[in-house]
Design a protein around this motif. Structure first.
Motif, short mmCIF file in Angstrom:
data_model
loop_
_atom_site.label_atom_id
_atom_site.label_comp_id
_atom_site.label_asym_id
_atom_site.label_seq_id
_atom_site.Cartn_x
_atom_site.Cartn_y
_atom_site.Cartn_z
N HIS A 17 37.33 -22.43 21.92
CA HIS A 17 35.82 -22.07 21.77
C HIS A 17 35.38 -20.87 21.42
O HIS A 17 34.37 -20.71 20.72
N SER A 18 36.28 -19.89 21.45
CA SER A 18 36.10 -18.52 20.78
C SER A 18 36.18 -18.73 19.12
O SER A 18 35.10 -18.14 18.45
N ILE A 19 36.84 -19.61 18.40
CA ILE A 19 36.85 -20.03 17.46
C ILE A 19 35.45 -20.59 16.85
O ILE A 19 34.95 -20.34 16.04
N TYR A 177 43.00 -13.33 14.47
CA TYR A 177 42.86 -14.82 14.40
C TYR A 177 41.36 -15.10 13.95
O TYR A 177 40.97 -15.74 13.10
N LEU A 178 40.58 -14.40 14.88
CA LEU A 178 38.88 -14.84 14.71
C LEU A 178 38.54 -13.96 13.44
O LEU A 178 37.61 -14.77 12.72
N LYS A 182 36.31 -15.94 10.57
CA LYS A 182 35.11 -15.27 10.15
C LYS A 182 34.92 -15.24 8.66
O LYS A 182 34.12 -15.65 7.94
N GLU A 183 36.40 -14.86 7.96
CA GLU A 183 36.20 -14.74 6.36
C GLU A 183 36.38 -16.13 5.79
O GLU A 183 35.79 -16.32 4.78
N PHE A 184 36.74 -17.00 6.57
CA PHE A 184 36.64 -18.66 6.11
C PHE A 184 35.41 -19.04 6.07
O PHE A 184 34.74 -19.64 5.11
#
Length: 217
Positions: A17-19, A177-178, A182-184
């Protein structure tokens, strides 16, 4: 609609969910749609009657709606946990019921032909196991049943992420990871908005889809 996010995790406090939150916060409002399969109470079970109707190029209204979201999207991002070395059953059922013949693929004398060309897909998976325990054997196998299947449908894979060890990972690792997510998101973000499918209507009975005449079987 530029971006479609298909999300499959039942727990709002999960790292998955954070993703999802990072991904949606990095995209321009109004340019994406989220299909939260658990919130939608999506039924993953493909019944015998539904299977027979699919063979005659007919799908249920709720499946026609999901297919319309996919038609509208340029990029499709799948966010889900790895459970028992695979996706949650609800997502596997989504793939089984939504990516049907006549919509995602067809057959010709040379075999399977993908019908969803011109689209991109990204996979963002979390797992409790370490990278070492999964990287050499499980990850290649899981790609066969997820991203490689999408390639057969004509979809280009633009990102194939695994986030291992999230249960025991440090806050710094999770933040990294997050940051990757964000970069993606920046690479698929756009500025224009779209009209959501709130008023999308289909008949109460099965909706007929015309099989494209690509080649004879």
């Amino acid at each position: 609609m530029r971006n479609l996010i298909v999300y499959a995790h039942p727990y709002a406090k999960s790292f998955c969910h954070s993703i999802l939150e990072m991904l949606t916060s990095a995209l321009t409002p109004g340019t994406f749609a989220v299909r939260d399969l658990y919130a939608l109470k999506f039924n993953p079970v493909l019944s015998p009657d539904e299977l027979m109707n699919i063979r005659h190029s007919k799908v249920l209204p709720e499946i026609a709606e999901e297919q319309e979201y996919i038609r509208e999207a340029k990029n499709i991002s799948f966010v889900y946990p790895v459970w028992h070395a695979g996706p949650p059953a609800i997502l596997k059922g989504y793939w089984d019921r939504v990516f049907t013949r006549g919509f995602a693929y067809d057959y010709c004398s040379n075999g399977l032909v993908g019908l969803l060309t011109g689209k991109n897909a990204a996979f963002m998976r979390t797992q409790g196991a370490s990278k070492k325990s999964y990287e050499l054997t499980h990850w290649p196998a899981m790609r066969i049943s997820s991203s490689e299947v999408m390639r057969k449908y004509g979809i280009d894979i633009i990102e194939d992420m695994y986030f291992p060890g999230v249960v025991t990972a440090s806050e710094e690792t999770r933040a990294d990871y997050l940051k990757h997510v964000k970069e993606f998101a920046k690479t698929i973000n756009v500025c224009e908005t779209y009209i959501p499918l709130d008023n999308y209507n289909v008949p109460v009975s099965y909706t007929h889809l015309t099989l494209p005449t690509i080649c004879s079987v």
